[in-house]
Design an enzyme around this catalytic site. Structure first.
Site, mmCIF file in Angstrom:
data_model
loop_
_atom_site.group_PDB
_atom_site.id
_atom_site.type_symbol
_atom_site.label_atom_id
_atom_site.label_comp_id
_atom_site.label_asym_id
_atom_site.label_seq_id
_atom_site.Cartn_x
_atom_site.Cartn_y
_atom_site.Cartn_z
ATOM 1 N NE ARG A 151 5.103 2.158 6.346
ATOM 2 C CZ ARG A 151 4.803 3.340 5.812
ATOM 3 N NH1 ARG A 151 5.423 3.747 4.735
ATOM 4 N NH2 ARG A 151 3.858 4.088 6.336
ATOM 5 C CE LYS B 100 -2.026 0.942 10.155
ATOM 6 N NZ LYS B 100 -1.393 0.392 8.932
ATOM 7 C CB CYS C 44 -9.811 -9.923 14.139
ATOM 8 S SG CYS C 44 -8.423 -10.073 13.005
ATOM 9 C CG ASP D 102 -5.980 1.306 7.997
ATOM 10 O OD1 ASP D 102 -5.742 1.962 6.966
ATOM 11 O OD2 ASP D 102 -5.500 0.179 8.224
ATOM 12 C CB CYS E 272 -9.223 -10.415 18.695
ATOM 13 S SG CYS E 272 -7.578 -10.845 19.262
ATOM 14 C CG ASP F 35 -9.692 -0.982 11.207
ATOM 15 O OD1 ASP F 35 -9.396 0.226 11.107
ATOM 16 O OD2 ASP F 35 -8.856 -1.873 11.425
ATOM 17 N NE ARG G 46 -4.761 -7.959 7.239
ATOM 18 C CZ ARG G 46 -3.647 -7.563 7.872
ATOM 19 N NH1 ARG G 46 -3.149 -8.289 8.863
ATOM 20 N NH2 ARG G 46 -3.019 -6.473 7.498
ATOM 21 N NE ARG H 72 -3.383 0.567 3.083
ATOM 22 C CZ ARG H 72 -3.812 0.424 4.334
ATOM 23 N NH1 ARG H 72 -3.185 1.036 5.325
ATOM 24 N NH2 ARG H 72 -4.846 -0.331 4.585
ATOM 25 C CE1 TYR H 73 0.503 4.396 4.079
ATOM 26 C CE2 TYR H 73 0.714 2.216 5.023
ATOM 27 C CZ TYR H 73 0.099 3.452 4.989
ATOM 28 O OH TYR H 73 -0.921 3.729 5.867
ATOM 29 C CB CYS I 124 -4.658 -15.686 16.202
ATOM 30 S SG CYS I 124 -4.503 -14.649 14.746
#
Ligand SMILES: *Cc1c(COP(=O)(O)O)cnc(C)c1O
Ligand code: SF4
Length: 343
Positions: free
Chosen positions: A86, A307, A102, A300, A99, A263, A104, A82-83, A95
């Site tokens: 990076r 972000k 989450c 975000d 959570c 989000d 994702r 995206r950037y 995981c």
């Protein structure tokens, strides 16, 4: 690549699937480690809310499953670019604890196998071919769910690319499965410096003897530790809790990095607070506690726009060269600026 000790892992999970939660868990998997479940003091507390399924997850159909269009920013499978400088590598899709908030949610728990060898080779080729990429973030899922030899393979592959200067790992393992942070793992990780770890504490009750020990082992391996907290309604949307969390993290050598606005991801609406609430929390931190303990509050933006850090509006221009600036106590102080616009 392979997951770490998957058999033993099922041993450290509690069973939370019941008839009433089945409609939720069939869409959004449920998994909780024994360690994390033991932090629950009573039904409905801050730990409970983060890991136990809630029927509101399947009632929330307004949001998109992937508002960041990560899929469209993915030139090769498992890599998000995206950037300019990076990239994110999604190396795992499991995981220790799923959570409920989450970002994702669409991705985690969605398969049994981590990034495959062909995918990894393609991702490494892509990074190698793009000399502008200096920083690679390993994410998922949780990258520390990979076994040590897969991690070694992955990190060696990245280190073999000259223009990759920084490697970052985003992991909640110190918080949810601290026994995974072993001296052997730390010995492995420290061969790949500069390597940064961002962990994910959301509540002071997650700072325990075990999670502190995990962070100490990592910090002693020379790994700078940051923390990303998600602002969660009913969990940590409170100035007192946030102060305790952020200063508590400094005490275990973890530097608060980001405070994330929740989000707009499908299935998570019941955790969302207003931006005003987030700004109020930032106001309650800045100046009141060590500046080292104050994270950037970030949103975000949907559509893969990235972000953005937002701050309370404390500067008011009252003349060509005069500003009124609000202090942390609320006092407004006059400050003389260079004349604007410059003559
Ligand atoms: C968050 C994020 C990054 C890293 O952003 P930093 O502000 O450098 O921590 C990189 N790529 C994507 C797609 C991200 O979502
Ligand atoms: S540990 Fe991170 S990736 Fe995994 S479920 Fe929690 S928020 Fe999602």
């Amino acid at each position: 690549m392979q997951y770490f000790n998957n058999y033993a892992l099922s041993d450290c999970n509690i069973t939370v699937n019941t008839e009433s939660t089945a409609p939720i868990s069939s869409r959004y998997p449920v998994r909780v480690t024994k360690y994390y479940a033991n932090l629950i003091r009573q039904e409905g507390d801050a730990i409970w809310k983060q890991c136990m399924p809630d029927v509101r997850e399947i009632e929330d159909d307004d949001q998109l499953p992937d508002p960041f269009e990560e899929s469209s920013l993915s030139p090769v499978s498992g890599l998000i670019h995206r950037y300019p400088d990076r990239v994110v590598l999604l190396v795992s899709n499991i995981c220790p604890v799923y959570c409920r908030f989450c970002m994702r949610k669409r991705h985690v728990g969605s398969g049994d196998s981590p990034m495959g060898d062909t995918e990894l080779d393609q991702a490494l080729e892509y990074i190698a071919a793009n000399t502008a990429i200096h920083d690679v973030l390993l994410s998922g899922g949780d990258p520390l769910m990979l076994d040590d030899s897969s991690l070694h393979h992955l990190l060696s592959g990245l280190r073999a690319i000259n223009h990759v200067s920084i490697i970052r790992i985003g992991t909640r393992v110190p918080v949810t499965l601290p026994e995974r942070i072993t001296p052997q793992l730390c010995d492995l990780l420290k061969q790949f410096h500069p390597l940064y770890i961002n962990t994910h504490f959301n509540h002071p009750d997650e700072i325990t003897e075990d999670s502190s020990r995990a962070c100490t082992l990592l910090a002693d391996a020379g790994i700078p530790l940051g923390n990303q907290t998600v602002l969660l309604k009913g969990v940590n949307d409170d100035i007192g809790i946030m102060r305790k969390l952020m200063t508590g993290l400094l005490g275990i050598r973890v530097k608060p990095y980001y405070l994330h606005q929740m989000d707009l991801v499908r299935g998570t609406a019941h955790f969302r607070t207003s931006i005003e609430k987030g700004l109020e929390i930032v106001r309650g931190l800045r100046g009141h506690i060590s500046g080292l303990a104050v994270p950037h509050y970030v949103i975000d933006l949907p559509g893969g726009k990235g972000k953005v850090a937002i701050l309370p509006d404390d500067v008011e221009r009252v003349g060509a060269d005069v500003l009124l600036i609000r202090t942390y106590t609320g006092e407004r102080v006059m400050y003389r600026d260079i004349k604007f616009p410059l003559a």
